[in-house]
Design an enzyme around this catalytic site. Structure first.
Site, PDB file in Angstrom:
ATOM      1  N   THR A  16       0.041  11.576   2.042  1.00  0.00           N
ATOM      2  CA  THR A  16      -1.200  11.766   3.197  1.00  0.00           C
ATOM      3  C   THR A  16      -2.228  10.587   3.157  1.00  0.00           C
ATOM      4  O   THR A  16      -2.702  10.548   4.262  1.00  0.00           O
ATOM      5  CB  THR A  16      -2.115  13.126   2.674  1.00  0.00           C
ATOM      6  OG1 THR A  16      -0.935  14.266   2.678  1.00  0.00           O
ATOM      7  CG2 THR A  16      -3.254  13.545   3.407  1.00  0.00           C
ATOM      8  N   SER A  60       6.010  12.520  -0.400  1.00  0.00           N
ATOM      9  CA  SER A  60       6.545  12.201  -1.741  1.00  0.00           C
ATOM     10  C   SER A  60       7.313  13.171  -2.159  1.00  0.00           C
ATOM     11  O   SER A  60       8.170  12.825  -3.193  1.00  0.00           O
ATOM     12  CB  SER A  60       5.216  12.521  -2.580  1.00  0.00           C
ATOM     13  OG  SER A  60       4.898  13.939  -2.504  1.00  0.00           O
ATOM     14  N   THR A  92       0.762  13.529  -2.976  1.00  0.00           N
ATOM     15  CA  THR A  92       0.086  14.559  -3.967  1.00  0.00           C
ATOM     16  C   THR A  92       1.108  15.743  -4.333  1.00  0.00           C
ATOM     17  O   THR A  92       0.978  16.155  -5.137  1.00  0.00           O
ATOM     18  CB  THR A  92      -1.380  15.071  -3.633  1.00  0.00           C
ATOM     19  OG1 THR A  92      -1.035  16.055  -2.568  1.00  0.00           O
ATOM     20  CG2 THR A  92      -2.223  14.113  -3.257  1.00  0.00           C
ATOM     21  N   ASP A  93       2.194  16.024  -3.382  1.00  0.00           N
ATOM     22  CA  ASP A  93       3.070  17.103  -3.766  1.00  0.00           C
ATOM     23  C   ASP A  93       3.694  16.823  -4.948  1.00  0.00           C
ATOM     24  O   ASP A  93       4.031  17.914  -5.694  1.00  0.00           O
ATOM     25  CB  ASP A  93       3.907  17.008  -2.459  1.00  0.00           C
ATOM     26  CG  ASP A  93       3.174  18.064  -1.060  1.00  0.00           C
ATOM     27  OD1 ASP A  93       1.906  18.087  -1.435  1.00  0.00           O
ATOM     28  OD2 ASP A  93       3.596  17.900  -0.135  1.00  0.00           O
TER      29      ASP A  93
END
Ligand code: ASP
Length: 336
Positions: A16, A60, A92-93
């Site tokens: 993101t 990710s 961030t996932d």
């Protein structure tokens, strides 16, 4: 003047933090490279001499083991070339997984920092620039040395060992439930809460192809068939996110006994925090029974991280029969 500042190397992997959209209805996708990210941070060139590399532009979830091992080698090369610290930006996932995986192999005292963003660059209140600046500041700080891989998000530094994504969309998305956060940033400097802990020796680099390791969550009415299918389908080990302190049903327990004769089986907790039990419950499907059937409890290690540890141990050439004990030992050693 900036040439006299210490060097921090930044590489981008996507996520993101790098995502923009030319058409709002189509949603954001990774487009920005590391140089563009660095340029978007006010004051960055006042704190460090920045070098940038763009390694990947991926969401990710689509990062693979090989992408991360390449990023690791890149990070080592930057330190060898004189960088005081290294920052990787990514989605961030999977941050709680990638940070943990990199930490298993990171041998250097120099800080390796991972960061990302919860809001894309074009959003009001985009957090990427602040996170990147904070990550660089942590990478530069002498107190960060020797602490392995750290995740810096929202002015908090987390150890790779403990960090998890506790919220899907909030800006304060990351938590370190049981071990606690490593540091918070105060006026731009990390304030660490604990002395450095001894870290287990890094794993040797993979000597074989990465194995498929299944992660199966035990659910109500579950008889363990999915775990059995995974092994029949060629998975080389099974991590079970067990109910509560690491428990499964009677039927699931019987299957675990059969599976543990074929592959490593380790049991974590599916709860958001806390340790598995080791010697509390005596019924079929609880920890004492599962250990007798050949499975190993992961203690404080989450199921997501245990899966990566099992995969990394196997990839590093550890014999399947030694993996369960290695996971249990690793978890014990890194509890504090
Ligand atoms: N879906 C994004 C990713 O992990 C989320 C993020 O970067 O925050 O790539």
């Amino acid at each position: 003047m900036s040439h006299s500042l210490p060097v921090v190397a930044i590489a981008s992997l996507g996520g993101t933090i790098s995502m923009t959209s030319s058409d709002a209805a189509a949603g954001v996708v990774p487009t920005l490279d590391a140089a563009q990210l660095a340029r978007s941070v006010p004051g960055l060139s006042d704190v460090a001499t920045i070098t940038t590399s763009s390694l990947r532009q991926l969401p990710s979830a689509s990062l693979r083991y090989d992408d991360l091992m390449e990023a690791l080698v890149w990070a080592e090369q930057q330190v060898a070339a004189g960088a005081r610290g290294v920052v990787l930006t990514q989605g961030t996932d999977t941050l709680e997984e990638t940070a943990f995986l990199l930490d298993l192999f990171w041998t250097l005292p120099a800080p390796l920092i991972l960061t990302g963003a919860m809001r894309a660059p074009q959003a009001a209140g985009a957090d990427g620039p602040a996170n990147l600046l904070a990550a660089v500041r942590v990478a530069l700080h002498s107190e960060s040395v020797g602490r392995g891989v750290l995740v810096v998000m929202n002015d908090v530094a987390h150890y790779a060992r403990w960090v998890s994504k506790g919220d899907s969309l909030a800006v304060q998305a990351f938590v370190s439930r049981d071990g606690g956060v490593a540091a918070r940033l105060v006026e731009g400097a990390p304030a660490f809460f604990h002395a450095r802990q001894a870290r287990p020796g890094p794993l040797t680099r993979p000597v074989r192809a990465w194995p498929k390791v299944a992660l199966v969550t035990a659910v109500l009415g579950d008889d363990g068939e999915l775990a059995e299918m995974a092994v029949k389908g060629g998975y080389e080990a099974v991590v079970i996110a067990g109910q509560g302190a690491g428990h499964v049903s009677f039927a699931f327990a019987q299957r675990i006994g059969v599976l543990a004769e074929q592959v490593p089986v380790v049991i974590a907790s599916r709860a958001a925090g806390g340790s598995t039990a080791f010697q509390t419950y005596g019924y079929v499907g609880a920890e004492i029974d599962l250990a007798q059937r050949g499975a190993r409890m992961t203690g404080w290690l989450s199921a997501l991280k245990a899966r990566l540890l099992v995969a990394a141990l196997l990839a590093s050439g550890v014999a399947p029969g030694a993996v369960g004990d290695a996971v249990a030992n690793w978890s014990r050693l890194t509890r504090q």
